[in-house]
Design a protein around this motif. Structure first.
Motif, PDB file in Angstrom:
ATOM      1  N   TYR A   1       0.814  -1.208   0.000  1.00 44.18           N
ATOM      2  CA  TYR A   1       0.000   0.000   0.000  1.00 44.18           C
ATOM      3  C   TYR A   1       0.852   1.263   0.000  1.00 44.18           C
ATOM      4  O   TYR A   1       1.967   1.291   0.556  1.00 44.18           O
ATOM      5  N   ALA A   2       0.304   2.311  -0.577  1.00 41.71           N
ATOM      6  CA  ALA A   2       0.900   3.626  -0.426  1.00 41.71           C
ATOM      7  C   ALA A   2       0.757   4.053   1.033  1.00 41.71           C
ATOM      8  O   ALA A   2      -0.230   3.696   1.698  1.00 41.71           O
ATOM      9  N   ASP A   3       1.707   4.813   1.526  1.00 41.43           N
ATOM     10  CA  ASP A   3       1.664   5.246   2.920  1.00 41.43           C
ATOM     11  C   ASP A   3       0.394   6.025   3.238  1.00 41.43           C
ATOM     12  O   ASP A   3      -0.140   5.949   4.345  1.00 41.43           O
ATOM     13  N   SER A   4      -0.100   6.748   2.252  1.00 43.84           N
ATOM     14  CA  SER A   4      -1.259   7.614   2.478  1.00 43.84           C
ATOM     15  C   SER A   4      -2.542   6.839   2.741  1.00 43.84           C
ATOM     16  O   SER A   4      -3.507   7.405   3.271  1.00 43.84           O
ATOM     17  N   VAL A   5      -2.581   5.558   2.387  1.00 44.72           N
ATOM     18  CA  VAL A   5      -3.805   4.778   2.561  1.00 44.72           C
ATOM     19  C   VAL A   5      -3.619   3.589   3.483  1.00 44.72           C
ATOM     20  O   VAL A   5      -4.588   2.897   3.813  1.00 44.72           O
ATOM     21  N   LYS A   6      -2.393   3.350   3.896  1.00 44.56           N
ATOM     22  CA  LYS A   6      -2.096   2.203   4.757  1.00 44.56           C
ATOM     23  C   LYS A   6      -2.944   2.250   6.010  1.00 44.56           C
ATOM     24  O   LYS A   6      -3.123   3.307   6.608  1.00 44.56           O
ATOM     25  N   ALA A   7      -3.482   1.119   6.399  1.00 44.92           N
ATOM     26  CA  ALA A   7      -4.333   0.951   7.583  1.00 44.92           C
ATOM     27  C   ALA A   7      -5.763   1.452   7.368  1.00 44.92           C
ATOM     28  O   ALA A   7      -6.621   1.250   8.225  1.00 44.92           O
ATOM     29  N   ARG A   8      -6.031   2.089   6.229  1.00 45.00           N
ATOM     30  CA  ARG A   8      -7.403   2.517   5.921  1.00 45.00           C
ATOM     31  C   ARG A   8      -7.991   1.750   4.752  1.00 45.00           C
ATOM     32  O   ARG A   8      -9.202   1.497   4.718  1.00 45.00           O
ATOM     33  N   PHE A   9      -7.163   1.375   3.780  1.00 49.11           N
ATOM     34  CA  PHE A   9      -7.606   0.673   2.585  1.00 49.11           C
ATOM     35  C   PHE A   9      -7.125  -0.768   2.620  1.00 49.11           C
ATOM     36  O   PHE A   9      -6.036  -1.064   3.136  1.00 49.11           O
ATOM     37  N   THR A  10      -7.917  -1.667   2.023  1.00 51.90           N
ATOM     38  CA  THR A  10      -7.534  -3.069   1.904  1.00 51.90           C
ATOM     39  C   THR A  10      -7.820  -3.547   0.488  1.00 51.90           C
ATOM     40  O   THR A  10      -8.967  -3.439   0.025  1.00 51.90           O
ATOM     41  N   ILE A  11      -6.800  -4.071  -0.163  1.00 53.21           N
ATOM     42  CA  ILE A  11      -6.981  -4.655  -1.487  1.00 53.21           C
ATOM     43  C   ILE A  11      -7.175  -6.166  -1.326  1.00 53.21           C
ATOM     44  O   ILE A  11      -6.515  -6.799  -0.491  1.00 53.21           O
ATOM     45  N   SER A  12      -8.082  -6.721  -2.117  1.00 50.60           N
ATOM     46  CA  SER A  12      -8.311  -8.160  -2.073  1.00 50.60           C
ATOM     47  C   SER A  12      -8.764  -8.605  -3.457  1.00 50.60           C
ATOM     48  O   SER A  12      -9.071  -7.779  -4.321  1.00 50.60           O
ATOM     49  N   ARG A  13      -8.809  -9.907  -3.659  1.00 49.86           N
ATOM     50  CA  ARG A  13      -9.238 -10.420  -4.952  1.00 49.86           C
ATOM     51  C   ARG A  13      -9.962 -11.743  -4.770  1.00 49.86           C
ATOM     52  O   ARG A  13      -9.704 -12.477  -3.809  1.00 49.86           O
ATOM     53  N   ASP A  14     -10.845 -12.022  -5.724  1.00 51.86           N
ATOM     54  CA  ASP A  14     -11.551 -13.291  -5.794  1.00 51.86           C
ATOM     55  C   ASP A  14     -11.335 -13.825  -7.204  1.00 51.86           C
ATOM     56  O   ASP A  14     -11.997 -13.384  -8.147  1.00 51.86           O
ATOM     57  N   ASN A  15     -10.403 -14.747  -7.340  1.00 51.11           N
ATOM     58  CA  ASN A  15     -10.068 -15.236  -8.676  1.00 51.11           C
ATOM     59  C   ASN A  15     -11.210 -16.030  -9.314  1.00 51.11           C
ATOM     60  O   ASN A  15     -11.316 -16.099 -10.532  1.00 51.11           O
ATOM     61  N   ALA A  16     -12.066 -16.606  -8.499  1.00 51.69           N
ATOM     62  CA  ALA A  16     -13.222 -17.329  -9.040  1.00 51.69           C
ATOM     63  C   ALA A  16     -14.209 -16.372  -9.710  1.00 51.69           C
ATOM     64  O   ALA A  16     -14.956 -16.770 -10.602  1.00 51.69           O
ATOM     65  N   LYS A  17     -14.190 -15.118  -9.271  1.00 52.71           N
ATOM     66  CA  LYS A  17     -15.091 -14.106  -9.838  1.00 52.71           C
ATOM     67  C   LYS A  17     -14.348 -13.136 -10.746  1.00 52.71           C
ATOM     68  O   LYS A  17     -14.927 -12.162 -11.223  1.00 52.71           O
ATOM     69  N   ASN A  18     -13.059 -13.371 -10.952  1.00 57.15           N
ATOM     70  CA  ASN A  18     -12.244 -12.483 -11.794  1.00 57.15           C
ATOM     71  C   ASN A  18     -12.341 -11.029 -11.344  1.00 57.15           C
ATOM     72  O   ASN A  18     -12.421 -10.111 -12.173  1.00 57.15           O
ATOM     73  N   THR A  19     -12.323 -10.828 -10.049  1.00 59.68           N
ATOM     74  CA  THR A  19     -12.577  -9.494  -9.511  1.00 59.68           C
ATOM     75  C   THR A  19     -11.556  -9.126  -8.442  1.00 59.68           C
ATOM     76  O   THR A  19     -11.182  -9.961  -7.623  1.00 59.68           O
ATOM     77  N   VAL A  20     -11.137  -7.864  -8.475  1.00 62.04           N
ATOM     78  CA  VAL A  20     -10.291  -7.295  -7.429  1.00 62.04           C
ATOM     79  C   VAL A  20     -11.063  -6.169  -6.768  1.00 62.04           C
ATOM     80  O   VAL A  20     -11.821  -5.448  -7.434  1.00 62.04           O
ATOM     81  N   TYR A  21     -10.883  -6.025  -5.470  1.00 63.63           N
ATOM     82  CA  TYR A  21     -11.636  -5.058  -4.678  1.00 63.63           C
ATOM     83  C   TYR A  21     -10.677  -4.096  -3.976  1.00 63.63           C
ATOM     84  O   TYR A  21      -9.517  -4.407  -3.724  1.00 63.63           O
ATOM     85  N   LEU A  22     -11.232  -2.935  -3.632  1.00 65.88           N
ATOM     86  CA  LEU A  22     -10.492  -1.988  -2.799  1.00 65.88           C
ATOM     87  C   LEU A  22     -11.440  -1.494  -1.715  1.00 65.88           C
ATOM     88  O   LEU A  22     -12.281  -0.626  -1.963  1.00 65.88           O
ATOM     89  N   GLN A  23     -11.323  -2.067  -0.542  1.00 68.54           N
ATOM     90  CA  GLN A  23     -12.127  -1.617   0.592  1.00 68.54           C
ATOM     91  C   GLN A  23     -11.498  -0.355   1.160  1.00 68.54           C
ATOM     92  O   GLN A  23     -10.342  -0.368   1.596  1.00 68.54           O
ATOM     93  N   MET A  24     -12.261   0.731   1.148  1.00 67.42           N
ATOM     94  CA  MET A  24     -11.752   2.026   1.596  1.00 67.42           C
ATOM     95  C   MET A  24     -12.543   2.473   2.816  1.00 67.42           C
ATOM     96  O   MET A  24     -13.757   2.714   2.725  1.00 67.42           O
ATOM     97  N   ASN A  25     -11.883   2.573   3.942  1.00 65.37           N
ATOM     98  CA  ASN A  25     -12.495   3.006   5.189  1.00 65.37           C
ATOM     99  C   ASN A  25     -11.910   4.342   5.641  1.00 65.37           C
ATOM    100  O   ASN A  25     -10.855   4.752   5.167  1.00 65.37           O
ATOM    101  N   SER A  26     -12.590   4.983   6.563  1.00 60.28           N
ATOM    102  CA  SER A  26     -12.113   6.258   7.120  1.00 60.28           C
ATOM    103  C   SER A  26     -11.714   7.231   6.018  1.00 60.28           C
ATOM    104  O   SER A  26     -10.638   7.844   6.050  1.00 60.28           O
ATOM    105  N   LEU A  27     -12.580   7.359   5.040  1.00 65.31           N
ATOM    106  CA  LEU A  27     -12.253   8.185   3.879  1.00 65.31           C
ATOM    107  C   LEU A  27     -12.113   9.656   4.252  1.00 65.31           C
ATOM    108  O   LEU A  27     -12.803  10.161   5.149  1.00 65.31           O
TER     109      LEU A  27
END
Length: 124
Positions: free
Chosen positions: A60-86
């Motif tokens: 992660y970039a320092d500016s988003v560390k601990a607030r954003f989470t990247i994840s993926r579901d290869n079965a769904k061919n999808t990557v996500y970006l959970q963004m909290n404390s925006l």
């Protein structure tokens, strides 16, 4: 060839959350490391987060560390970006990208395929 389509952006108040997603089609999704970048008005596009092919490593970039989470579901061919404390400074167009090599990279040149972007606006 890989096609990437982002969705899930929107308008949220400061302190809120959003979870943009990026669906891939074309070549085998699990063969790519994936990244998220963002571009705010009048600024250059910047790295946000990246994830390896099967999710074992994230970065992660320092500016988003601990607030954003990247994840993926290869079965769904999808990557996500959970963004909290925006924050208002998170306002930007968010792009997903598929890397040219199966490694973590923070540089735009390391990504071969790009989505069209999804707007995230955080109001104060």
């Amino acid at each position: 060839q890989v096609q990437l389509v982002e969705s899930g952006g929107g308008l949220v108040q400061a302190g809120g959350s959003l979870r943009p997603s990026c669906e891939a089609s074309g070549r085998t999704f699990s063969s790519f490391s994936m990244g998220w970048f963002r571009q705010a008005p009048g600024k250059e596009r910047e790295f946000v987060a990246a994830i390896t092919q099967f999710g074992a490593i994230t970065y992660y970039a320092d500016s988003v560390k601990a607030r954003f989470t990247i994840s993926r579901d290869n079965a769904k061919n999808t990557v996500y970006l959970q963004m909290n404390s925006l924050k208002p400074e998170d306002t930007a167009v968010y792009y997903c990208a598929a890397a040219s090599a199966p490694v973590i990279t923070t540089h735009e040149n390391g990504y071969r395929y790009w989505g069209q972007g999804t707007q995230v606006t955080v109001s104060s």
